[in-house]
Write a protein that holds these residues in place. Structure first.
Motif, mmCIF file in Angstrom:
data_model
loop_
_atom_site.group_PDB
_atom_site.id
_atom_site.type_symbol
_atom_site.label_atom_id
_atom_site.label_comp_id
_atom_site.label_asym_id
_atom_site.label_seq_id
_atom_site.Cartn_x
_atom_site.Cartn_y
_atom_site.Cartn_z
ATOM 1 N N HIS A 26 13.243 -12.242 9.493
ATOM 2 C CA HIS A 26 11.918 -12.067 8.912
ATOM 3 C C HIS A 26 10.837 -12.484 9.901
ATOM 4 O O HIS A 26 11.018 -13.441 10.653
ATOM 5 C CB HIS A 26 11.763 -12.906 7.636
ATOM 6 N N PHE A 27 9.744 -11.737 9.874
ATOM 7 C CA PHE A 27 8.560 -12.156 10.618
ATOM 8 C C PHE A 27 7.884 -13.311 9.865
ATOM 9 O O PHE A 27 8.188 -13.592 8.710
ATOM 10 C CB PHE A 27 7.588 -10.994 10.791
ATOM 11 N N ARG A 28 6.933 -13.945 10.522
ATOM 12 C CA ARG A 28 6.319 -15.140 9.948
ATOM 13 C C ARG A 28 5.180 -14.834 8.972
ATOM 14 O O ARG A 28 5.012 -15.538 7.989
ATOM 15 C CB ARG A 28 5.786 -16.028 11.075
ATOM 16 N N PHE A 29 4.412 -13.758 9.242
ATOM 17 C CA PHE A 29 3.188 -13.537 8.480
ATOM 18 C C PHE A 29 3.137 -12.116 7.924
ATOM 19 O O PHE A 29 3.395 -11.151 8.654
ATOM 20 C CB PHE A 29 1.957 -13.774 9.351
ATOM 21 N N VAL A 30 2.737 -11.999 6.647
ATOM 22 C CA VAL A 30 2.562 -10.715 5.973
ATOM 23 C C VAL A 30 1.185 -10.708 5.329
ATOM 24 O O VAL A 30 0.783 -11.666 4.658
ATOM 25 C CB VAL A 30 3.653 -10.502 4.903
ATOM 26 N N GLU A 31 0.445 -9.623 5.534
ATOM 27 C CA GLU A 31 -0.928 -9.562 5.030
ATOM 28 C C GLU A 31 -0.939 -9.439 3.511
ATOM 29 O O GLU A 31 -0.258 -8.567 2.940
ATOM 30 C CB GLU A 31 -1.655 -8.372 5.650
ATOM 31 N N PRO A 32 -1.720 -10.286 2.817
ATOM 32 C CA PRO A 32 -1.816 -10.180 1.360
ATOM 33 C C PRO A 32 -2.400 -8.834 0.941
ATOM 34 O O PRO A 32 -3.350 -8.336 1.539
ATOM 35 C CB PRO A 32 -2.774 -11.316 0.979
ATOM 36 N N GLY A 33 -1.787 -8.237 -0.064
ATOM 37 C CA GLY A 33 -2.324 -6.999 -0.623
ATOM 38 C C GLY A 33 -1.870 -5.735 0.050
ATOM 39 O O GLY A 33 -1.924 -4.665 -0.553
#
Length: 530
Positions: free
Chosen positions: A347-354
Motif C-alpha cells: 500500500h502507498f502511504r497517502f490517498v486523497e479524500p473524496g
C-alpha cells in the motif's frame, strides 16, 4: 540511591523468578556477571544525570538520539531513558540485585528533572537548561531537513513517538515498585497532563500546551490538531486504562470513553472510509509536516480497525464494528498496483479524500534552508511503503464480530476484569523505536554464550553505528551545491538529519544494551524469550 532496607522491602513485595533447573549454574552466573558489568558501564560511563541517549562513539566525543545530542542531553523517545528504566526494573525483578533498582530510580529522577511544568515531556531533556536547549534547536534542530519537528522550539511537551506516555508508564511501574513520594507525584502530574490536554472532541493534540501558532513552511501549525500519527490516541487510551486499573483513578473512565468515541467518529465518509494521520477540529484530514498531506492513510486505517475491535471488547458497544466492512473493502480497492509492491509492502502511504487518488511526496533542494517537500499525483517510480495483511484483518474482524456483547467484555479492563495490564517483565521483545541503528540491523537470536563473550573489556557490546549524521557546521547554503544528488534520507553536508551508510564507526548502542539485557534476563529467569 535506595537504601538496602528499601531494596529488601521492595524485593519482598515482588517475588523473584528462579532460573530453570536445566540451565547450567555456571552459564547462568556468567550471564548475571555480564549483566552487572554492562549495567555498570551504562550507569557509570554513558548516563547523564541518570538518563541516556541512543548511541555514543567509544570516546563519547559524539552522541545521538534521533538527532545528534549534546553531552548535557538525554532522550525520551524509544529506545531512550524510559526503556532503560524498564530494562533495569526487569533485571532487578529477575535477580533482586540493588544495582538495577538504583539505576531505575536514577533514570526516574532524570525524567522527573526534565518533566515539563504541565506534566508531560519533550523528546529531549537538556540538563544545562532552557537556554542551552534553545541553542540546540537553533543549530542542530533547525538544520535537520527531514525532521521538521525539531526545526522549531515549542517549549511544551509532546505525545509524539510515545515520549510522554513512555515516561509515564515507566514512572508508574517504578512508583508501584518503590512507593517513593516523588515518583508518585510525578505520575499524578503525568495523569493530569493527559487529562488536561484532551480536546473537546475527545482526541489529543500532538503537543500541548498550545505554544502559539507558527508558519510550518507555508502550512498552519499542526501540533494542536487531533492526532493519530505515531499512535497518539492509541497510547493515551492504553495509558489511561493502565491508570484506571493500577492507580485507583476511576475519574479516567469517562475520558477513555470519550476518546474511543472520537476515534470511531474520525472514520471518513465514502468513498474514502478510512482514517487519517491528523484532523481539524471538525474531523477532516489535515496537513501535518510538509511531507504529510491532508490525506487518508491505509496503514493508519488498518491500525484503527484493530482498535475498533479492542474498543468493542472493552465496552460491548457494537457501534465500534458498524463501519469496519466499509474500511476493509476500501483497503482492498486502494491496494497499490502489483508492479509497485516492494518487499511485501502493498500500500502507498497517502490517498486523497473524496477521490481515492494516490498522493506522492517528493522533495527538491539540498538542505533545510533551500529545500522543500511537495506533493502531487505523479506515482512514477513510487513503491509500496506499508504492508497490510487484509485477509488476516478480515478474519480478525469476523472473529470478534461473532462475539455477543457479553462475551466481548468478559476480560474488559474498562470494567475491572481480566489480567493485569502491567506485566511482570516489560522488555520481552526487541526494542528499536526510531533508532535506525537498531531497527535496520534485525539481528537473529544470539546464543547467550556469544552475548557473554561479545561484551568487551570496558563493559559494552560494540555495535557498528551505520546511522549517524553530519556534524553541525552552520546554516546551509541558499542554493544546492554543484553536483549535489539527493539520496533521500539526508541532503548536503549541512543537513543534520540522521542517515544510514553501508558502514560506520563502532560505538555504544543503548538499544543493543536493552535487547541484549532482555535476552540475558530471559535466560536467568529460565524463560523462553519472545
Amino acid at each position: 540511591m535506595l537504601t538496602r532496607r528499601a531494596c529488601l522491602a521492595a524485593a519482598a513485595a515482588t517475588p523473584l523468578l528462579t532460573a530453570a533447573p536445566a540451565a547450567a549454574a555456571k552459564e547462568v552466573e556468567a550471564a548475571r556477571d555480564a549483566m552487572r558489568r554492562a549495567t555498570r558501564f551504562m550507569t557509570d560511563k554513558a548516563a547523564a544525570n541518570g538518563g541516556y541517549v541512543w548511541s555514543y562513539l567509544p570516546d563519547f566525543s559524539r552522541r545521538w538520539g534521533e538527532m545528534e545530542a549534546w553531552p548535557s542531553m538525554i532522550w525520551t523517545q524509544a529506545p531512550g531513558t524510559p526503556e532503560m528504566g524498564q530494562i533495569f526494573l526487569d533485571a532487578w525483578r529477575a535477580t533482586g540485585e540493588a544495582q538495577y533498582l538504583n539505576a531505575a530510580v536514577a533514570a526516574g529522577d532524570a525524567l522527573i528533572k526534565g518533566q515539563h511544568p504541565s506534566g508531560g515531556w519533550n523528546y529531549v531533556i537538556d540538563f544545562d537548561g532552557e537556554a542551552s536547549l534553545r541553542r540546540w534547536y537553533e543549530t542542530i534542530g533547525r538544520n535537520g531537513w527531514r525532521l521538521e519537528e525539531f526545526q522549531h522550539y515549542y517549549g511544551n511537551a509532546t505525545f509524539d513517538d510515545h515520549a510522554t506516555v513512555g515516561c509515564g508508564r515507566f514512572l508508574l511501574r517504578l512508583a508501584l515498585t518503590t512507593d517513593l513520594p516523588r515518583l508518585r507525584a510525578a505520575v499524578d502530574r503525568t495523569i493530569a497532563f493527559v487529562l488536561d490536554s484532551q480536546l473537546p472532541s475527545g482526541g489529543w493534540p500532538q503537543r500541548w500546551p498550545r505554544a502559539g501558532a507558527f508558519n510550518n513552511h507555508g502550512h498552519p501549525d499542526y501540533t494542536g490538531l487531533i492526532t493519530l500519527n505515531d499512535e497518539v490516541m492509541d497510547e493515551n487510551i492504553d495509558f489511561l486504562l493502565l491508570i484506571l486499573q493500577q492507580w485507583n483513578r476511576p475519574d479516567v473512565e469517562q475520558p477513555i470513553r470519550r476518546a474511543m468515541a472520537c476515534y470511531r467518529d474520525l472514520q471518513q465518509p465514502a468513498p474514502t472510509p478510512g482514517w487519517a494521520l491528523q484532523y481539524t477540529p471538525d474531523f477532516k484530514p489535515a496537513w501535518g509536516r510538509t511531507y504529510e498531506p491532508a490525506a487518508v492513510s491505509p496503514h493508519v486505517t488498518a491500525i484503527a480497525v484493530e482498535r475498533m475491535l479492542d474498543f468493542y471488547r472493552l465496552t460491548g458497544d457494537r457501534s465500534f464494528l458498524a463501519r469496519l466492512d466499509e474500511a476493509l473493502d476500501w483497503l482492498a480497492r486502494i491496494e497499490a498496483p502489483a508492479a509497485a509492491h516492494h518487499e511485501g509492502r502493498n500500500h502507498f502511504r497517502f490517498v486523497e479524500p473524496g477521490t481515492n487518488r494516490f498522493m506522492a511526496v517528493h522533495r527538491r533542494g539540498s538542505n533545510a534552508q533551500n529545500g522543500e517537500y511537495y506533493v502531487d499525483y505523479d506515482m512514477t517510480g513510487q513503491r509500496g511503503e506499508k504492508h497490510i495483511d487484509l485477509a488476516r484483518l478480515r478474519r480478525h474482524v469476523e472473529q470478534v464480530a461473532a462475539l455477543t456483547p457479553d462475551e466481548a467484555v468478559r476480560h474488559s479492563a474498562l470494567m475491572g476484569r481480566g489480567p493485569s495490564l502491567l506485566p511482570d517483565y516489560v522488555i520481552t521483545r526487541p526494542q528499536g523505536g526510531s533508532d535506525l541503528n537498531v531497527t535496520a540491523s534485525r539481528p537473529g537470536m544470539t546464543p547467550v554464550t556469544l552475548l557473554v563473550e561479545g561484551l568487551n573489556a570496558e563493559g559494552y557490546w560494540p555495535v557498528e553505528l551505520r546511522t549517524t549524521s553530519h556534524a553541525y557546521r552552520g546554516d546551509g547554503p541558499a542554493e544546492a551545491p554543484p553536483g549535489f544528488v539527493d539520496r533521500g534520507q539526508v541532503g548536503d553536508a549541512w543537513d543534520t538529519s540522521p542517515f544510514t551508510e553501508t558502514s560506520g564507526p563502532m560505538g555504544i548502542s543503548t538499544g543493543a544494551y536493552i535487547n541484549n539485557m532482555a535476552r540475558l534476563i530471559a535466560h536467568v529467569r529460565g524463560a523462553r524469550p519472545s
